[in-house]
Scaffold this active site. Structure first.
Site, PDB file in Angstrom:
ATOM      1  N   PHE A 181       1.529  -5.516   8.952  1.00 18.11           N
ATOM      2  CA  PHE A 181       0.443  -4.523   9.447  1.00 18.11           C
ATOM      3  C   PHE A 181      -0.858  -4.869   8.697  1.00 18.11           C
ATOM      4  O   PHE A 181      -1.829  -4.840   7.384  1.00 18.11           O
ATOM      5  CB  PHE A 181       0.448  -3.339   9.560  1.00 18.11           C
ATOM      6  CG  PHE A 181       0.525  -1.713   8.632  1.00 18.11           C
ATOM      7  CD1 PHE A 181      -1.041  -1.186   8.280  1.00 18.11           C
ATOM      8  CD2 PHE A 181       1.474  -1.656   7.775  1.00 18.11           C
ATOM      9  CE1 PHE A 181      -1.002  -0.713   7.157  1.00 18.11           C
ATOM     10  CE2 PHE A 181       1.496  -1.123   6.797  1.00 18.11           C
ATOM     11  CZ  PHE A 181       0.380  -0.442   6.662  1.00 18.11           C
ATOM     12  N   CYS A 182      -2.082  -4.927  10.184  1.00 14.32           N
ATOM     13  CA  CYS A 182      -3.610  -4.992   9.362  1.00 14.32           C
ATOM     14  C   CYS A 182      -3.955  -3.693  10.787  1.00 14.32           C
ATOM     15  O   CYS A 182      -3.660  -3.058  10.990  1.00 14.32           O
ATOM     16  CB  CYS A 182      -3.347  -5.417   9.428  1.00 14.32           C
ATOM     17  SG  CYS A 182      -4.072  -6.681  11.093  1.00 14.32           S
ATOM     18  N   THR A 183      -5.175  -4.034  10.310  1.00 15.42           N
ATOM     19  CA  THR A 183      -6.954  -2.876  11.214  1.00 15.42           C
ATOM     20  C   THR A 183      -5.711  -4.000  12.962  1.00 15.42           C
ATOM     21  O   THR A 183      -5.672  -2.527  13.454  1.00 15.42           O
ATOM     22  CB  THR A 183      -7.594  -3.411  11.029  1.00 15.42           C
ATOM     23  OG1 THR A 183      -8.088  -3.329   9.566  1.00 15.42           O
ATOM     24  CG2 THR A 183      -8.858  -1.789  11.554  1.00 15.42           C
TER      25      THR A 183
END
Length: 247
Positions: A181-183
């Site tokens: 996951f990331c922003t």
């Protein structure tokens, strides 16, 4: 009220300079501020303005058949979080420098939706009974503000460092379902592609990233805020800014 948007789309852009020029002209005409990156692999946008002007811009952009599938994440603030408009040409819309991470060269890595992930986190395993490991693909500056509970975080300052930093953990992840996951989804999409191409076929990506998770199901399972690269600094699970001052 200022409407803030984050959007990206991987698609073959044969004329990135022409698209960048058109985007700059349209965004300037609508008094939007923020940053746009255009490359041969697609477009990445962080733009803010009035609701009417933001809607007009994205309606115009989606007239381009290559960008009709563009997915946009929205949040609001009282103040304009960007000082100016920047539109740049780049080799990649997020720099990773790995040929085996190109979304144009392979099918999109399998994704898990926010609703399904929330259920997995509640029950402590995925639908096949495998433990779930959340893998944060962001850098240390961002992670300080918050991440998923018990997530695997890496000591990196830039995205290109992820493969080397992940290497010591790979064996321990072999029996897990790994959710990168990331922003907003762009980095975890590339990371998941690279990991799967490099033999980690147990990796998924969180569809829409942290902001998509907040928007869809709130902050359950997440601790703290999500860092954003503008004057708001970070957003909570209700997409409210840590700071609401003009850039």
């Amino acid at each position: 009220m200022i409407v803030n948007t984050a959007a990206y789309h991987f698609v073959d852009i044969a004329d990135p300079a022409a698209l960048a020029d058109a985007v700059r002209e349209r965004a300037e005409a609508l008094a939007l501020k923020g940053s746009v990156l255009v490359a041969g692999e697609g477009i990445n946008l962080f733009l803010a303005g009035s609701a009417a002007d933001v809607d007009a811009f994205y309606a115009w952009l989606r007239q381009d058949a290559r960008l009709q599938a563009l997915q946009i994440k929205y949040s609001q603030s009282q103040s304009m979080p960007f000082a100016r408009l920047k539109v740049k040409l780049k080799p990649e819309i997020i720099s990773f420098r790995r040929d085996d991470a190109s979304p144009l060269a392979a099918a999109r890595a399998p994704a898990v939706s926010p609703a399904v992930l929330r259920q997995w986190l509640r029950q402590g395993h995925d639908d096949q009974g495998r433990r779930v490991v959340m893998l944060d693909t962001r850098n240390q500056q961002e992670i300080v503000h918050g991440t998923f509970a018990d997530a695997l975080t890496l000591p990196i300052t830039r995205f290109t460092e992820l493969p080397e930093a992940l290497a010591p953990h790979r064996e321990a992840l072999a029996d897990a379902t790994v959710v990168s996951f990331c922003t907003g989804g762009i980095r975890c999409e590339k990371a998941a592609l690279w990991m799967r191409a490099d033999g980690m076929d147990n990796v998924l990506q969180l569809d829409g990233g942290i902001l998509g998770y907040f928007e869809a199901v709130g902050g359950e399972g997440y601790e703290g805020r999500c860092f954003v690269f503008d004057a708001r600094v970070a957003l909570d699970a209700q997409l409210q800014p840590l700071q609401d001052v003009a850039a």
